[in-house]
Design an enzyme around this catalytic site. Structure first.
Site, PDB file in Angstrom:
ATOM      1  N   MET A   1      19.393 -19.787   4.860  1.00  0.00           N
ATOM      2  CA  MET A   1      19.735 -18.372   4.983  1.00  0.00           C
ATOM      3  C   MET A   1      21.094 -18.228   4.311  1.00  0.00           C
ATOM      4  SD  MET A   1      18.489 -17.542   8.801  1.00  0.00           S
ATOM      5  CE  MET A   1      16.755 -17.217   9.098  1.00  0.00           C
ATOM      6  N   ASP A   2      21.042 -18.036   3.011  1.00  0.00           N
ATOM      7  CA  ASP A   2      22.264 -18.159   2.214  1.00  0.00           C
ATOM      8  C   ASP A   2      23.352 -17.155   2.581  1.00  0.00           C
ATOM      9  OD1 ASP A   2      21.312 -20.302   0.732  1.00  0.00           O
ATOM     10  OD2 ASP A   2      20.360 -19.026  -0.747  1.00  0.00           O
TER      11      ASP A   2
ATOM     12  N   GLU B   1      24.535 -18.163   6.382  1.00  0.00           N
ATOM     13  CA  GLU B   1      25.069 -19.522   6.498  1.00  0.00           C
ATOM     14  C   GLU B   1      26.265 -19.759   5.558  1.00  0.00           C
ATOM     15  OE1 GLU B   1      20.829 -21.653   7.759  1.00  0.00           O
ATOM     16  OE2 GLU B   1      21.437 -21.661   5.676  1.00  0.00           O
ATOM     17  N   PHE B   2      26.230 -19.111   4.399  1.00  0.00           N
ATOM     18  CA  PHE B   2      27.322 -19.279   3.426  1.00  0.00           C
ATOM     19  C   PHE B   2      27.979 -17.931   3.077  1.00  0.00           C
ATOM     20  CE2 PHE B   2      24.022 -22.481   2.376  1.00  0.00           C
ATOM     21  CZ  PHE B   2      24.694 -23.615   2.793  1.00  0.00           C
TER      22      PHE B   2
ATOM     23  N   ARG C   1      31.111 -14.888  -0.664  1.00  0.00           N
ATOM     24  CA  ARG C   1      31.778 -16.187  -0.669  1.00  0.00           C
ATOM     25  C   ARG C   1      31.387 -16.985  -1.913  1.00  0.00           C
ATOM     26  NH1 ARG C   1      35.805 -17.544   1.137  1.00  0.00           N
ATOM     27  NH2 ARG C   1      35.512 -16.746   3.222  1.00  0.00           N
TER      28      ARG C   1
ATOM     29  N   GLY D   1      24.759 -23.042  -4.601  1.00  0.00           N
ATOM     30  CA  GLY D   1      24.270 -24.383  -4.934  1.00  0.00           C
ATOM     31  C   GLY D   1      23.532 -24.363  -6.258  1.00  0.00           C
ATOM     32  N   ASN D   2      22.238 -24.698  -6.223  1.00  0.00           N
ATOM     33  CA  ASN D   2      21.475 -24.802  -7.466  1.00  0.00           C
ATOM     34  C   ASN D   2      21.058 -23.451  -8.033  1.00  0.00           C
ATOM     35  OD1 ASN D   2      19.893 -24.882  -5.004  1.00  0.00           O
ATOM     36  ND2 ASN D   2      18.090 -25.116  -6.287  1.00  0.00           N
ATOM     37  N   TYR D   3      20.934 -22.406  -7.164  1.00  0.00           N
ATOM     38  CA  TYR D   3      20.420 -21.121  -7.614  1.00  0.00           C
ATOM     39  C   TYR D   3      21.513 -20.133  -7.955  1.00  0.00           C
ATOM     40  CZ  TYR D   3      15.390 -21.177  -7.398  1.00  0.00           C
ATOM     41  OH  TYR D   3      14.085 -21.407  -7.680  1.00  0.00           O
TER      42      TYR D   3
ATOM     43  N   HIS E   1       8.597 -23.164  -2.791  1.00  0.00           N
ATOM     44  CA  HIS E   1       9.490 -22.495  -1.843  1.00  0.00           C
ATOM     45  C   HIS E   1       9.365 -20.993  -2.005  1.00  0.00           C
ATOM     46  CE1 HIS E   1      11.626 -22.939  -5.658  1.00  0.00           C
ATOM     47  NE2 HIS E   1      12.213 -21.798  -5.354  1.00  0.00           N
TER      48      HIS E   1
ATOM     49  N   ASP F   1      20.900   2.239   4.306  1.00  0.00           N
ATOM     50  CA  ASP F   1      21.096   3.377   5.208  1.00  0.00           C
ATOM     51  C   ASP F   1      20.979   4.637   4.367  1.00  0.00           C
ATOM     52  OD1 ASP F   1      21.833   5.349   6.904  1.00  0.00           O
ATOM     53  OD2 ASP F   1      23.777   4.487   7.460  1.00  0.00           O
TER      54      ASP F   1
HETATM   55 CU   LIG Z   1      12.851 -20.455  -6.627  1.00  0.00          CU
END
Ligand SMILES: [Cu+2]
Ligand SMILES: *[C@@H]1O[C@H](CO)[C@@H](O)[C@H](O)[C@H]1NC(C)=O
Ligand SMILES: *[C@@H]1O[C@H](CO)[C@@H](O)[C@H](O)[C@H]1NC(C)=O
Ligand SMILES: *[C@@H]1O[C@H](CO)[C@@H](O)[C@H](O)[C@H]1NC(C)=O
Ligand SMILES: *[C@@H]1O[C@H](CO)[C@@H](O)[C@H](O)[C@H]1NC(C)=O
Ligand SMILES: *[C@@H]1O[C@H](CO)[C@@H](O)[C@H](O)[C@H]1NC(C)=O
Length: 652
Positions: free
Chosen positions: A312-313, A316-317, A321, A399-401, A456, A465
């Protein structure tokens, strides 16, 4: 001028001499304010607690009614009339999570509440960095590397969040997987398979280690993407004159005016977007606030080294950020203007992301509208206009994405939200050089020798809103249904046609929709209290992309945590605290907060202030062209006026 202000001007002459900075109550925290927040917390009782770490610092949004009355007051530049300014801060200290409100007018801590629920705040960069270094000094890991005949100085480790699998009590944990950098800059392409290191984040110690098996190390040849490096090249033609204005964080372009905010969690936040109506001679409201609110990226490999990769990017991050500095001429065109982003680091210090957001006018080369008329004797009339739009863009590299996130405003009144996925695939090592050799389930596609890219999903959920021409709105679902011609008087040779069956949705449970599976139709958000001159309800239409729902079973733990991904569309009544669909504390969450739980109350949503939650989803089955780096894959949706204007707003 109001008399009080006049008095103050007399007392403080600088009020009228200094140029008034443009102010909007939703402006993100600036570096001065971030410093004030840190100092206020350090000098409070919290400053004495051990291991004080800042996990989240953001503007505590003023009440919506206060923002709206400020907007309509015409006192935009009057600092005395601004709503009170507060910050919301989440810190960890002595193994507890504190939710703090700081009053920025008095520079003091207004409240401090210890959070005792499940889940943890976002991880800090410092924690991720420290965790990534731990295996490199861990004797068992060194032995594993040695056993594989590898050189430790070419190893890079990357920490992953771990999710939750029914444990009664939890700790803040990370699992670290390692990669071999030798011969490539594509760190993710050479996983050292079979090894996972478990880290207790608060103690910053390794608490478990497993080295279960070895797999061939994917080779470095063909993995690099640097040869294709696009050097920003400046063109010879002079950049076109800018057609929009940015005052503070307020953007004006053609018929649109809106505010661009930024925070560590969501990244870009669009608010108070209104469009000028040439007929009514006034700005009319469309969107009070819109931003991406969670992403969920579950990998489809249930084995020990992979099952927990269900990220949950945002929670969690954080997309702010991970906001990347934009590269002129690659990420944004030459005519773009840039805005910097500010947030607090783990010590609470202001941290700047240069060029975090770009804004540019796009000339897509598409036709906006056209017509050729040949039915007028003696002439041919040919008219039309080329499309142009204004784009607000950011890129989050998690990260990778890499996620390219666009908000595109069109003169027609449309707002298009675009998502593009690019970057590197997350791969694992497997002993196969040809698909014919595959003997065991790989959970993905063999994309290079010994390299499997694991299946994935990506779910990017938007918080929208909508205030279509005012606060109270209703969600109307129409279906296009086949009707048969009633043949009583036999006047028509036709047998069938389609007609529209409209239904105003009353409650949250009726609003959560599976799209695509049922009959065709349209999704409308109307202001039931406003009508066009000729009587149609004023509305905006949601044009969805391809609907994608989670295929995981309801009892699978990642699905419990991201229960909202079962439906691409939800509508809730506005509630300032309901903002993050997997809950604010997404790290190790248990699904006891969030959209799927809030909506169990089944609240009324008709003729009320409502929020639309729409998920752009991708089931990603990787293919060879996506290696070593992936060309952008696009998704998105459009909010398009539907009887909002009395006629085409482009034709004056
Ligand atoms: Cu993908
Ligand atoms: C502070 O953090 C260190 C390491 O990060 C840890 O060893 C220590 O137990 C923590 N202290 C408290 C009181 O939480
Ligand atoms: C490991 O790699 C480093 C850096 O390239 C090099 O200096 C060192 O000699 C290598 N060690 C072995 C045992 O090959
Ligand atoms: C540590 O790893 C072993 C073997 O992989 C596993 O059985 C055990 O449950 C793990 N312990 C923790 C605390 O994760
Ligand atoms: C059929 O015709 C009759 C007589 O002309 C008329 O009264 C009736 O309304 C018609 N019905 C329909 C369905 O058109
Ligand atoms: C807003 O939402 C929260 C979380 O769902 C809830 O606890 C609170 O009662 C709600 N407030 C109102 C005014 O409905």
């Amino acid at each position: 001028m109001n008399p009080l202000l006049f008095l103050l001007v007399l007392l403080h002459p600088h009020f009228c001499t200094a140029a008034q900075p443009f102010f909007h109550p939703l402006d993100p925290l600036n570096p001065t304010e971030l410093d004030e927040i840190r100092l206020a917390i350090k000098k409070s009782h919290l400053g004495k607690l051990p291991n004080l770490t800042f996990h989240f610092v953001d503007l505590e949004e003023p009440e919506k009614k206060d923002v709206l009355s400020w907007l309509s007051s015409g006192e935009q530049n009057n600092p005395l009339h601004r709503p009170p300014r507060h910050a919301k801060v989440v810190v960890r200290a002595a193994d507890s999570t504190h939710e703090i409100v700081v009053d920025l007018d008095t520079h003091s801590v207004k409240s401090d509440n210890i959070y005792n629920g499940h889940g943890y705040p976002p991880l800090t960069f410092v924690e991720l960095f420290q965790a990534s270094k731990l295996p490199l000094n861990f004797p068992k890991f060194k032995a594993s590397i040695h056993k594989r005949g590898l050189n430790l100085s070419h190893v890079s480790c990357i920490p992953f969040t771990v999710g939750w699998y029914g444990e009664k009590t939890t700790k803040r944990l990370l699992k670290v997987a390692c990669f071999y950098r030798e011969g490539t800059s594509n760190v993710f392409s050479r996983p050292i398979e079979g090894i996972i290191t478990l880290i207790d984040v608060d103690a910053m110690k390794i608490i478990n280690y497993s080295d279960r098996f070895t797999a061939p190390l994917p080779k470095s040849e063909g993995t690099d993407y640097q040869s294709q490096k696009t050097e920003p090249k400046s063109s010879n033609c002079k950049a076109a004159k800018r057609k929009f204005t940015i005052k503070g964080h307020q953007v004006k372009w053609e018929n649109w005016v809106f505010h661009v905010g930024f925070n560590a969690r969501a990244g870009v936040i669009i608010s108070t977007a209104s469009i000028f109506d040439e007929v009514k001679k006034k700005f009319r409201r469309v969107l009070y606030r819109g931003h991406i609110s969670e992403t969920f990226v579950p990998y489809m490999d249930p084995t020990n080294e992979w099952y927990f990769r269900t990220f949950m990017d945002i929670g969690e991050f954080g997309f702010g950020r991970t906001a990347d500095t934009l590269q002129p001429m690659v990420d944004c065109p030459e005519t773009a203007e840039y805005l910097d982003g500010y947030m607090a680091d783990a010590n609470g210090r202001a941290q700047k992301v240069s060029r975090a957001i770009c804004i540019f006018e796009r000339h897509s080369g598409d036709v906006l509208w056209r017509h050729t008329e040949i039915n007028i004797p003696g002439k041919v009339i040919r008219r039309g206009e080329a499309e142009k739009s204004l784009v607000v863009r950011m890129v989050a590299t998690v990260g990778n994405y890499d996620y390219v996130l666009d908000w595109e405003f069109k003169r027609s009144g449309s707002i298009k939200v675009g998502v593009a996925l690019t970057g590197l695939l997350e791969v694992k090592a497997a002993p196969y050089e040809n698909t014919m050799d595959i003997t065991q389930q790989t959970y993905g596609t063999l994309i290079a020798d010994d390299t499997v890219a694991v299946n994935h999903d990506h779910y990017l959920t938007y918080y929208l809103d909508l205030d279509v021409d005012g606060v109270p709105n209703t969600f109307v679902k129409s279906n296009f249904v086949t009707a048969t011609v009633e043949d009583i008087n036999a006047t028509s040779p036709r047998k069938s046609y389609w007609k529209i069956v409209r239904r105003a949705i009353q409650t949250e449970s009726e609003a959560k929709l599976q799209l695509g599976s049922d009959r065709p139709g349209e999704l409308l958000f109307v202001n039931p209290n406003k009508k066009t001159k000729i009587g149609n309800p004023v509305g905006y239409r949601l044009i969805t992309g391809q609907p994608v729902n989670s295929l995981l079973t309801d009892d699978d733990y990642p699905q419990v945590r991201a229960a909202y991904t079962k439906y691409p569309l939800w509508v809730t009544p506005y509630n300032k605290t309901e903002r993050w669909p997997a809950g604010f504390y997404a790290d190790r969450s248990r699904g006891d907060d969030g959209l799927a739980v809030w909506t169990k109350r089944n609240r009324r949503i008709d003729n009320r202030d409502i929020v639309l939650w729409y998920t752009v989803g991708f089931h990603h089955s990787p293919c060879q062209e996506e290696f070593p780096a992936m060309a952008a894959l696009h998704g998105g949706f459009e909010l398009r006026p539907a009887n909002y204007f009395d006629r085409n707003p482009l034709l004056k």
